[in-house]
Enzyme design. Sequence first.
Site, PDB file in Angstrom:
ATOM      1  N   TYR D 133       0.863  -1.175   0.000  1.00 48.71           N
ATOM      2  CA  TYR D 133       0.000   0.000   0.000  1.00 48.71           C
ATOM      3  C   TYR D 133       0.905   1.232   0.000  1.00 48.71           C
ATOM      4  O   TYR D 133       1.589   1.501   0.981  1.00 48.71           O
ATOM      5  CB  TYR D 133      -0.855  -0.044   1.269  1.00 48.71           C
ATOM      6  CG  TYR D 133      -1.971   0.965   1.425  1.00 48.71           C
ATOM      7  CD1 TYR D 133      -2.246   1.931   0.464  1.00 48.71           C
ATOM      8  CD2 TYR D 133      -2.773   0.941   2.559  1.00 48.71           C
ATOM      9  CE1 TYR D 133      -3.282   2.832   0.640  1.00 48.71           C
ATOM     10  CE2 TYR D 133      -3.817   1.837   2.744  1.00 48.71           C
ATOM     11  CZ  TYR D 133      -4.066   2.787   1.776  1.00 48.71           C
ATOM     12  OH  TYR D 133      -5.087   3.689   1.956  1.00 48.71           O
ATOM     13  N   LYS D 161      -1.462  -1.234  -4.109  1.00 47.87           N
ATOM     14  CA  LYS D 161      -2.475  -0.186  -4.156  1.00 47.87           C
ATOM     15  C   LYS D 161      -1.727   1.131  -4.108  1.00 47.87           C
ATOM     16  O   LYS D 161      -1.031   1.418  -3.141  1.00 47.87           O
ATOM     17  CB  LYS D 161      -3.410  -0.300  -2.947  1.00 47.87           C
ATOM     18  CG  LYS D 161      -4.380   0.870  -2.782  1.00 47.87           C
ATOM     19  CD  LYS D 161      -5.273   0.684  -1.569  1.00 47.87           C
ATOM     20  CE  LYS D 161      -6.353   1.734  -1.443  1.00 47.87           C
ATOM     21  NZ  LYS D 161      -5.898   3.117  -1.339  1.00 47.87           N
TER      22      LYS D 161
END
Lengths: 306, 306, 306, 306
Positions: D133, D161
């Site tokens: 992330y 992400k």
Amino acid sequence: MFHGVVPPLCTPLTADGAVDTASLERLTAFLLDAGVHGLFVGGSTGEIAQLPDAMRDLALRTVIATAAGQVPVLAGAIDTGTLRVLEHARRAQELGADAVVVTAPFYVAVGEAEVAAHYRRLHAGLDVPLVAYDIPSNVGWKLPGSLVAELARDEVIVAVKDSSGDLEGFQQVLDGTAGLGVSCLTGSETLADLAMSRGADGIVPGLGNVDPHGYVRLYEAAKAGDVTAARREQARLTRLFGIIDAADRTRVGRVSGALGAFKAALVARGVIRHPYTQAPLLPLTADEAAAVGAIVADAGLEPVRP
Amino acid sequence: MFHGVVPPLCTPLTADGAVDTASLERLTAFLLDAGVHGLFVGGSTGEIAQLPDAMRDLALRTVIATAAGQVPVLAGAIDTGTLRVLEHARRAQELGADAVVVTAPFYVAVGEAEVAAHYRRLHAGLDVPLVAYDIPSNVGWKLPGSLVAELARDEVIVAVKDSSGDLEGFQQVLDGTAGLGVSCLTGSETLADLAMSRGADGIVPGLGNVDPHGYVRLYEAAKAGDVTAARREQARLTRLFGIIDAADRTRVGRVSGALGAFKAALVARGVIRHPYTQAPLLPLTADEAAAVGAIVADAGLEPVRP
Amino acid sequence: MFHGVVPPLCTPLTADGAVDTASLERLTAFLLDAGVHGLFVGGSTGEIAQLPDAMRDLALRTVIATAAGQVPVLAGAIDTGTLRVLEHARRAQELGADAVVVTAPFYVAVGEAEVAAHYRRLHAGLDVPLVAYDIPSNVGWKLPGSLVAELARDEVIVAVKDSSGDLEGFQQVLDGTAGLGVSCLTGSETLADLAMSRGADGIVPGLGNVDPHGYVRLYEAAKAGDVTAARREQARLTRLFGIIDAADRTRVGRVSGALGAFKAALVARGVIRHPYTQAPLLPLTADEAAAVGAIVADAGLEPVRP
Amino acid sequence: MFHGVVPPLCTPLTADGAVDTASLERLTAFLLDAGVHGLFVGGSTGEIAQLPDAMRDLALRTVIATAAGQVPVLAGAIDTGTLRVLEHARRAQELGADAVVVTAPFYVAVGEAEVAAHYRRLHAGLDVPLVAYDIPSNVGWKLPGSLVAELARDEVIVAVKDSSGDLEGFQQVLDGTAGLGVSCLTGSETLADLAMSRGADGIVPGLGNVDPHGYVRLYEAAKAGDVTAARREQARLTRLFGIIDAADRTRVGRVSGALGAFKAALVARGVIRHPYTQAPLLPLTADEAAAVGAIVADAGLEPVRP
């Protein structure tokens, strides 16, 4: 070589934005009369970033003529690249500056190798001594203590002006240049006594325009080892420095507020005629200037007799 | 008003650091021959931060003379304060520039009100159109989309060059200036197809010096709505942009690496004679320049026939 | 309330990454024996960010038991949001901590109103006193002096630990909390004498793990007004702080280097058994640890007799 | 592995700050009904930084039970250090999450080597797949594309992400992981169509709570190569995203404004019962919530029928 209180002079302006040379002469005389040990023309406080070359030169010429050799005059040569700085520095040299004060290159981010090359090239191209100016807030880059030490060892620079506000970094500069004969000057208005206690050779305070006597007292006390007196003077000056918060910061930026306050205070003290700042800086309002005047009066600073 | 591919020209130099006007003429002709829609002299890629005024002017004069009105010539007027920018912009105006490109003030941090005052004062003092230049990496401050929109509405600016790399912000500029007849140009080498798909009027890519034909193809494809072709061209150009990583970054900074690579590539293509950059920027090593040459060859870019 | 030297204790680890309670007991005794005035468990130096809750609690329990009420024990309650901090703080309260030390929320950027709400909510939910912890390098946000003053006036906090390295800001905290009975502690290893001369109530130095006697001497000298002795001790400690540069920074980050050096020095002095740090921090190499040991020996710090 | 629209679910709260599980079930059903391709519990939008572990777990359990295997459920395991993250991730694994989403360590700045060690250690200690992330605004550090590629090659991560807002960096991630079977998801609400056109596998938009149908249409259009439809949908969603500016930013910070607006919009649409956010976040005022409701209505979003 350079020591003591070396105020970065404001550049008084006329209503149409020209250098108010009469006011600048008065300011110079006021500072000399207060016992300052040097004069710095063309710093951020002098609005060098806002002044065209002709105004930069006129301000420097005016101060050099008024100082008449009583104290050294340092000239800022502030620009983005090496050759541009070299041109400013050569003009300052011709006008009789005792040193030129130079930052790292800015606007385009360069690395440490390029900064070293910058100072070395300037040194090679100038007869006048070079002062390294560390002002990360403006340049976006901090001069590493190790680079300052290297330039000092190689006699590229004769002094350093530290306006980083970072006393740890200043300590590294002091340690790294110890014994090399390089002057270490702090640009802090509010930590000057502490910088002195760590071994600073001098102070370059913008607020020194407004209260040069205070900074001279602080310096003399610190040199004499009277830490208590230095600290008391510092506390008084720190309160006075509150003038920079008189401007409404939702209206103007920090620099407009600070330089506007210095000039408003100098008007209040009768040293300069007008509080104008140079575009794009915006002036204080009448109310804000009155607030500055009140702080100046509270600090016991009286109008200067002509 | 301004649209299409508008490369920010490199400034070729001779061995002693002067403008190599013959190479600059060749570069200008090379770009025009590739079908570019405008020429931007005096951007960061043109080393404007490193060039003294006389060199800035000579470069501009050379390009204007070579372009001979075929496409608009935009001139950077890059300096710290309003009056300094005004002097540069007036010289550019006299030399025949079709527009001047101006950043927010830098070196001293100012607020939004001062930035607005800066552009308004410049507009009032110039006859030549004004292009706002948003380059936060250099200026330390992002032009808010709302301020760009305000300046556009008031006809202070005719165009904006966005080199922020921030497509969200660029979208806000596009939305805020929609219908006002203001040209929105992206400065991104690698997101140009996306900026075009969002409504950009043109591209100002430093890499456009090296491969102007590629950016012209990308622009034409995007204008024709051929997203796939634009993207394919972009992917090719993004690989070519890898030349900026040829320099050893433990040796030199990012800008030396990028501008050195552009010039090394132009030498490899036979467009300019020397790869020199201006102090304090440091040149690529021979090995680094060879690596640039290899990438250029891999990209299928052939030497330019005289 | 809190004053003097309050070292932020390292958390010694076993080879499998558990808390080495025997070593932690020895470290606690070593510090108490040196005359420290308080103990801070669960600061950045204690690797609180790397320790699971059970390890946090075990370390706190161990120190509280060993200290046995001789000096106050402060416990860090460091987490991203208010309720998470509240849980940590309540556990610390139950374990017998004399105060909990809390930063502004982090990971998600909040504004000043949310930070005020954070401290007020914690105060309302706890019986144990609250210490505000200003550490912008970790939190990404500086506690404004005006907010510290407001929280002090409203008796939300009883002390503030300033690890900003910014003495101007610390001065504002001192001025803003004057007369309110709030303890102002500096977290600086290298500016401690200056912070004391400005009115700090105490020092929270990570290096105090390694040389608690030095910081106690510095503190006592400063309290007695012996500026020269305080400065001399500070200079010696600043040289010792050079151990944090023993690690190769192209290999590991700053924190691995600093915390690894503290632990290597404690091993060299015979206080703790192992130099291990907690994941993801990486250990010093044997050569780096040897370099730390040499600096420790040069500083005249002898192994501690059991 | 993961693709399509994967909204980071808001965590609805009751008046006393507990998880409103009935509202969370409704929100989950609303999103599934709209055709989303996955569900992300415990992102910044889910207020994970504000939720104690028990609330984190309850939210995850609720969503997993409601989703009942229809789509993958990703769980954020957000904390400062490796072992702390490992504890969260193991609980998520036990609760049945299909993957855990993990940032670089934060609060203490670490280097690239420590970040690599962090992900490798987590991978070794977990059975559930790991998603990297990248959210520099929260972590203070950008995951380098080269590190993402290395972790992908070594099968440490199965997806990334990217919430950096930096499409150049995202392009490097796409290029660096090409052919490795790693899913590349964008976290951008307003550049989703562009990210898709560059090759993103999916979208994780906070605004997807409010208008999941819009993001599903955008995704489907983009997958089908209908750039025009995707762009039109994006433009509509970008206008809707204006709800995050409804809060007075002189009163509260950006995050309170954004998360408060998402919840106010979900209340306006009848999906959740209350607009409360978790401490220290501050709620919207009634006027601000009304402004959000008006924008939602303007966007043609109707209340959801029960």
